[in-house]
Design a protein around this motif. Sequence first.
Motif, mmCIF file in Angstrom:
data_model
loop_
_atom_site.group_PDB
_atom_site.id
_atom_site.type_symbol
_atom_site.label_atom_id
_atom_site.label_comp_id
_atom_site.label_asym_id
_atom_site.label_seq_id
_atom_site.Cartn_x
_atom_site.Cartn_y
_atom_site.Cartn_z
ATOM 1 N N PHE A 63 5.845 45.493 77.738
ATOM 2 C CA PHE A 63 6.789 46.268 78.545
ATOM 3 C C PHE A 63 6.467 47.749 78.510
ATOM 4 C CE2 PHE A 63 9.442 42.557 78.949
ATOM 5 C CZ PHE A 63 10.161 42.804 80.116
ATOM 6 N N ALA A 64 5.998 48.236 77.370
ATOM 7 C CA ALA A 64 5.615 49.643 77.283
ATOM 8 C C ALA A 64 4.502 49.957 78.275
ATOM 9 C CB ALA A 64 5.172 49.978 75.858
ATOM 10 N N TRP A 65 3.490 49.079 78.343
ATOM 11 C CA TRP A 65 2.405 49.279 79.311
ATOM 12 C C TRP A 65 2.936 49.202 80.740
ATOM 13 C CZ3 TRP A 65 1.168 44.604 82.061
ATOM 14 C CH2 TRP A 65 0.315 44.832 83.143
ATOM 15 N N GLY A 66 3.746 48.182 81.040
ATOM 16 C CA GLY A 66 4.223 48.000 82.405
ATOM 17 C C GLY A 66 5.077 49.168 82.877
ATOM 18 N N LEU A 67 5.991 49.621 82.041
ATOM 19 C CA LEU A 67 6.872 50.706 82.447
ATOM 20 C C LEU A 67 6.168 52.058 82.403
ATOM 21 C CD1 LEU A 67 10.222 49.584 80.790
ATOM 22 C CD2 LEU A 67 9.459 49.295 83.151
ATOM 23 N N ALA A 68 5.104 52.160 81.608
ATOM 24 C CA ALA A 68 4.327 53.403 81.581
ATOM 25 C C ALA A 68 3.634 53.657 82.908
ATOM 26 C CB ALA A 68 3.292 53.353 80.458
ATOM 27 N N GLN A 69 3.413 52.616 83.697
ATOM 28 C CA GLN A 69 2.742 52.757 84.994
ATOM 29 C C GLN A 69 3.685 53.187 86.112
ATOM 30 O OE1 GLN A 69 -0.976 49.622 84.579
ATOM 31 N NE2 GLN A 69 0.506 49.344 86.198
ATOM 32 N N VAL A 104 -6.377 53.818 68.434
ATOM 33 C CA VAL A 104 -7.588 54.177 69.172
ATOM 34 C C VAL A 104 -7.307 54.183 70.676
ATOM 35 C CG1 VAL A 104 -9.955 53.487 69.707
ATOM 36 C CG2 VAL A 104 -9.105 53.318 67.363
ATOM 37 N N MET A 105 -6.541 53.204 71.143
ATOM 38 C CA MET A 105 -6.225 53.121 72.567
ATOM 39 C C MET A 105 -5.469 54.357 73.043
ATOM 40 S SD MET A 105 -3.753 50.459 74.574
ATOM 41 C CE MET A 105 -2.343 51.277 73.835
ATOM 42 N N LEU A 106 -4.531 54.860 72.223
ATOM 43 C CA LEU A 106 -3.783 56.042 72.619
ATOM 44 C C LEU A 106 -4.707 57.250 72.770
ATOM 45 C CD1 LEU A 106 -0.548 55.644 70.469
ATOM 46 C CD2 LEU A 106 -0.760 55.417 72.951
ATOM 47 N N PHE A 107 -5.681 57.360 71.892
ATOM 48 C CA PHE A 107 -6.641 58.458 72.014
ATOM 49 C C PHE A 107 -7.505 58.300 73.258
ATOM 50 C CE2 PHE A 107 -5.778 59.140 67.475
ATOM 51 C CZ PHE A 107 -5.685 60.531 67.454
ATOM 52 N N VAL A 108 -7.973 57.081 73.520
ATOM 53 C CA VAL A 108 -8.864 56.848 74.661
ATOM 54 C C VAL A 108 -8.130 57.022 75.983
ATOM 55 C CG1 VAL A 108 -10.230 55.088 75.852
ATOM 56 C CG2 VAL A 108 -10.457 55.380 73.393
ATOM 57 N N THR A 109 -6.915 56.475 76.089
ATOM 58 C CA THR A 109 -6.177 56.576 77.352
ATOM 59 C C THR A 109 -5.784 58.011 77.677
ATOM 60 O OG1 THR A 109 -4.115 56.028 76.174
ATOM 61 C CG2 THR A 109 -5.276 54.223 77.292
ATOM 62 N N HIS A 110 -5.739 58.885 76.673
ATOM 63 C CA HIS A 110 -5.404 60.285 76.946
ATOM 64 C C HIS A 110 -6.342 60.885 77.983
ATOM 65 C CE1 HIS A 110 -5.385 64.687 76.234
ATOM 66 N NE2 HIS A 110 -4.073 64.495 76.052
ATOM 67 N N GLY A 111 -7.628 60.552 77.881
ATOM 68 C CA GLY A 111 -8.580 61.071 78.855
ATOM 69 C C GLY A 111 -8.973 60.085 79.921
ATOM 70 N N VAL A 143 -0.981 56.474 82.334
ATOM 71 C CA VAL A 143 -0.443 55.493 81.394
ATOM 72 C C VAL A 143 -0.204 56.145 80.032
ATOM 73 C CG1 VAL A 143 -0.992 53.383 80.123
ATOM 74 C CG2 VAL A 143 -1.398 53.500 82.586
ATOM 75 N N TRP A 144 -1.116 57.013 79.594
ATOM 76 C CA TRP A 144 -0.919 57.702 78.317
ATOM 77 C C TRP A 144 0.381 58.507 78.335
ATOM 78 C CZ3 TRP A 144 -0.364 62.864 77.137
ATOM 79 C CH2 TRP A 144 -0.367 63.187 75.781
ATOM 80 N N HIS A 145 0.624 59.210 79.423
ATOM 81 C CA HIS A 145 1.860 59.993 79.522
ATOM 82 C C HIS A 145 3.075 59.068 79.466
ATOM 83 C CE1 HIS A 145 5.124 62.263 81.495
ATOM 84 N NE2 HIS A 145 4.553 63.320 80.949
ATOM 85 N N GLY A 146 2.993 57.930 80.154
ATOM 86 C CA GLY A 146 4.119 57.000 80.126
ATOM 87 C C GLY A 146 4.362 56.393 78.759
ATOM 88 N N LEU A 147 3.299 56.189 77.981
ATOM 89 C CA LEU A 147 3.434 55.610 76.645
ATOM 90 C C LEU A 147 3.942 56.608 75.616
ATOM 91 C CD1 LEU A 147 0.155 53.488 76.434
ATOM 92 C CD2 LEU A 147 2.483 52.611 76.662
ATOM 93 N N VAL A 163 7.243 51.645 72.592
ATOM 94 C CA VAL A 163 6.167 51.707 71.599
ATOM 95 C C VAL A 163 6.754 51.759 70.188
ATOM 96 C CG1 VAL A 163 4.307 53.160 70.689
ATOM 97 C CG2 VAL A 163 4.467 52.740 73.147
ATOM 98 N N VAL A 164 7.808 52.551 70.008
ATOM 99 C CA VAL A 164 8.470 52.635 68.700
ATOM 100 C C VAL A 164 9.082 51.285 68.330
ATOM 101 C CG1 VAL A 164 10.372 53.701 67.425
ATOM 102 C CG2 VAL A 164 8.892 55.112 68.876
ATOM 103 N N LEU A 165 9.724 50.628 69.305
ATOM 104 C CA LEU A 165 10.301 49.298 69.043
ATOM 105 C C LEU A 165 9.223 48.314 68.629
ATOM 106 C CD1 LEU A 165 12.581 47.201 69.116
ATOM 107 C CD2 LEU A 165 12.154 46.941 71.585
ATOM 108 N N ALA A 166 8.081 48.337 69.321
ATOM 109 C CA ALA A 166 6.984 47.440 68.971
ATOM 110 C C ALA A 166 6.492 47.725 67.560
ATOM 111 C CB ALA A 166 5.839 47.598 69.973
ATOM 112 N N ALA A 167 6.391 49.007 67.199
ATOM 113 C CA ALA A 167 5.924 49.373 65.857
ATOM 114 C C ALA A 167 6.910 48.911 64.786
ATOM 115 C CB ALA A 167 5.721 50.884 65.776
ATOM 116 N N VAL A 168 8.201 49.094 65.037
ATOM 117 C CA VAL A 168 9.217 48.667 64.058
ATOM 118 C C VAL A 168 9.203 47.147 63.903
ATOM 119 C CG1 VAL A 168 11.703 48.525 63.634
ATOM 120 C CG2 VAL A 168 10.688 50.677 64.417
ATOM 121 N N ALA A 169 9.109 46.425 65.014
ATOM 122 C CA ALA A 169 9.065 44.953 64.944
ATOM 123 C C ALA A 169 7.810 44.475 64.226
ATOM 124 C CB ALA A 169 9.132 44.366 66.351
ATOM 125 N N ALA A 170 6.677 45.159 64.456
ATOM 126 C CA ALA A 170 5.438 44.785 63.768
ATOM 127 C C ALA A 170 5.548 45.032 62.273
ATOM 128 C CB ALA A 170 4.273 45.569 64.359
#
Length: 347
Positions: free
Chosen positions: A274-280, A213-220, A225-229, A238-245
């Motif tokens: 880190f994904a959020w921080g580096l996306a900025q 949901v956050m990815l959809f909301v941040t798009h607009g 940040v959406w572009h960075g993510l 983001v992929v690393l976080a998903a694999v670890a989860a």
Amino acid sequence: MTAAGVVALVLLLAIAAYACAGGTDYGAGFWDLTAGGAERGKRPRWLIDHAMAPVWEVNNVWLIFVLVIMWTGFPVFFRTVFVAMWLPLALAIVGIVLRGAGFALRKPARRLAGRRLYGAVFAIASLLTPFFLGAAVGGIASGRVSPGTAASVANWANPTSLLFGLLAIAMTAFLGAVFLAGDARRFGAPDLDGHFRRRALFALAAVAVLTVVMLFVTHGDAPHVWHGLTHGVGLALVVLAAVAALATGWSLLGTAEARWSRSSAVVAVAAGVFAWGLAQRPYLVPVSLTVADGAGATTTLRWLMLVTVVAVVLVFPAVAYLYWLDTHGALEPLTDADLRSSAGDDA
């Protein structure tokens, strides 16, 4: 990399450390709040007390480190955030204080009413504090604050902020349940192990849904940040976080001891931070304040790097050793039986 870039990376590392260490404690408080009545919640709360007692205070070391770096290394950023976001940050600070007081006082309180009151304060503050911190981060990520922005509810009560706040609660609940399940195995309580494994999986599902949901909301609402993510190193994290989860979920579903679930859960949350921080990048506040523009004097940044090296050599190993002792059961409190045994030996 410039001195400002190095210090900004150190700041992000400190935020990730607080998200993982402090987040685990907040998550334990969340499960304390939802444990049920006095009888049904007695054993889960007993485990929460024993698991948190040795380390709950030391986790605030990371928060202090974050504030010191912001204040000295990026004074413009510090002023911008604390002027525009003073209300959610003040509520978060009050929550931290009340949470600590509630946890410290609920066990020694002699009256049942007192224990319930302090327990409720601890549990509710454990829910609200990460929400307000996440809401403040969401306001920064969406670019609603900039140097000179006045305080306003709109700065932190917006779609991105609300989602960041809910995601912070879900992530802390996930971490707390994973670590409590490990403590249940250490204490030889298979029923509590299953109890917290199920809750960890539930929290993991909530994190997954809120992330989508956050990815959809941040798009607009937060396009930078959406572009960075969704591109480059942000997407990789983001992929690393998903694999670890997913690895954590697979471990929790297994019948074995799930000994790697704690490590993979920490990797998932740290990668998300880190994904959020580096996306900025290259901004501290998209898209109005860059790392270079928000940095303090070069001399100050160099001293901060030196202080960080000293902390890496002297402080961080001690904190890591404390965590290791706690997770390996070396910090168990003395029981009445231990004290009686010691008295008998001395005699």
